[in-house]
Motif scaffolding. Structure first.
Motif, PDB file in Angstrom:
ATOM      1  N   ARG A  11       0.870  -1.179   0.000  1.00 22.39           N
ATOM      2  CA  ARG A  11       0.000   0.000   0.000  1.00 22.39           C
ATOM      3  C   ARG A  11       0.902   1.222   0.000  1.00 22.39           C
ATOM      4  O   ARG A  11       1.833   1.311   0.795  1.00 22.39           O
ATOM      5  N   THR A  12       0.631   2.142  -0.909  1.00 20.52           N
ATOM      6  CA  THR A  12       1.483   3.318  -1.053  1.00 20.52           C
ATOM      7  C   THR A  12       0.673   4.507  -1.531  1.00 20.52           C
ATOM      8  O   THR A  12      -0.373   4.337  -2.161  1.00 20.52           O
ATOM      9  N   GLU A  13       1.162   5.681  -1.250  1.00 15.86           N
ATOM     10  CA  GLU A  13       0.591   6.913  -1.789  1.00 15.86           C
ATOM     11  C   GLU A  13       1.424   7.411  -2.970  1.00 15.86           C
ATOM     12  O   GLU A  13       1.091   8.432  -3.573  1.00 15.86           O
ATOM     13  N   LEU A  20       8.149   6.318  -5.246  1.00 10.58           N
ATOM     14  CA  LEU A  20       8.251   4.947  -4.758  1.00 10.58           C
ATOM     15  C   LEU A  20       9.689   4.606  -4.368  1.00 10.58           C
ATOM     16  O   LEU A  20       9.930   4.010  -3.319  1.00 10.58           O
ATOM     17  N   LEU A  21      10.643   5.012  -5.188  1.00 14.58           N
ATOM     18  CA  LEU A  21      12.045   4.758  -4.872  1.00 14.58           C
ATOM     19  C   LEU A  21      12.461   5.502  -3.607  1.00 14.58           C
ATOM     20  O   LEU A  21      13.225   4.977  -2.798  1.00 14.58           O
ATOM     21  N   GLY A  26      15.133   5.258  -0.109  1.00 16.31           N
ATOM     22  CA  GLY A  26      15.641   6.459   0.529  1.00 16.31           C
ATOM     23  C   GLY A  26      16.179   7.505  -0.420  1.00 16.31           C
ATOM     24  O   GLY A  26      16.684   8.529   0.008  1.00 16.31           O
ATOM     25  N   SER A  27      16.062   7.267  -1.725  1.00 13.76           N
ATOM     26  CA  SER A  27      16.510   8.228  -2.730  1.00 13.76           C
ATOM     27  C   SER A  27      15.604   8.118  -3.949  1.00 13.76           C
ATOM     28  O   SER A  27      15.293   7.009  -4.394  1.00 13.76           O
ATOM     29  N   ASP A  59       8.705  -3.784 -10.661  1.00 11.47           N
ATOM     30  CA  ASP A  59       9.941  -4.499 -10.330  1.00 11.47           C
ATOM     31  C   ASP A  59      11.060  -3.474 -10.204  1.00 11.47           C
ATOM     32  O   ASP A  59      11.279  -2.686 -11.133  1.00 11.47           O
ATOM     33  N   ILE A  60      11.731  -3.483  -9.069  1.00 14.21           N
ATOM     34  CA  ILE A  60      12.890  -2.613  -8.835  1.00 14.21           C
ATOM     35  C   ILE A  60      14.097  -3.525  -8.747  1.00 14.21           C
ATOM     36  O   ILE A  60      14.146  -4.434  -7.915  1.00 14.21           O
ATOM     37  N   VAL A  61      15.064  -3.289  -9.629  1.00 14.84           N
ATOM     38  CA  VAL A  61      16.266  -4.117  -9.682  1.00 14.84           C
ATOM     39  C   VAL A  61      17.458  -3.246  -9.348  1.00 14.84           C
ATOM     40  O   VAL A  61      17.629  -2.164  -9.922  1.00 14.84           O
TER      41      VAL A  61
END
Length: 67
Positions: A11-13, A20-21, A26-27, A59-61
């Protein structure tokens, strides 16, 4: 909104990849990171555009150096 991020429901805003990143890493523009939304690679140049929608699969790689 709820998305799937790296196989986990989240769940995110966040409305942008940069948001999102920032939440996850944190960046907003970390080095060595690639992002895909619904199987399509997202160019770094549009990470600040509102691309995230409810139900998106993200997907974050992160590149890892080693030997």
């Amino acid at each position: 909104m709820t998305i799937t991020c790296n196989g986990e429901p989240l769940r995110t805003e966040a409305r942008t990849v940069a948001d999102l990143l920032g939440e996850r890493l944190g960046s907003a523009h970390p080095d060595g990171v690639a992002v895909a939304i619904d199987g399509e690679v997202v160019p770094r140049s549009v990470w600040s555009a509102p691309l995230l929608a409810d139900g998106a699969v993200v997907d974050i790689v992160t590149a890892v150096q080693g030997g």
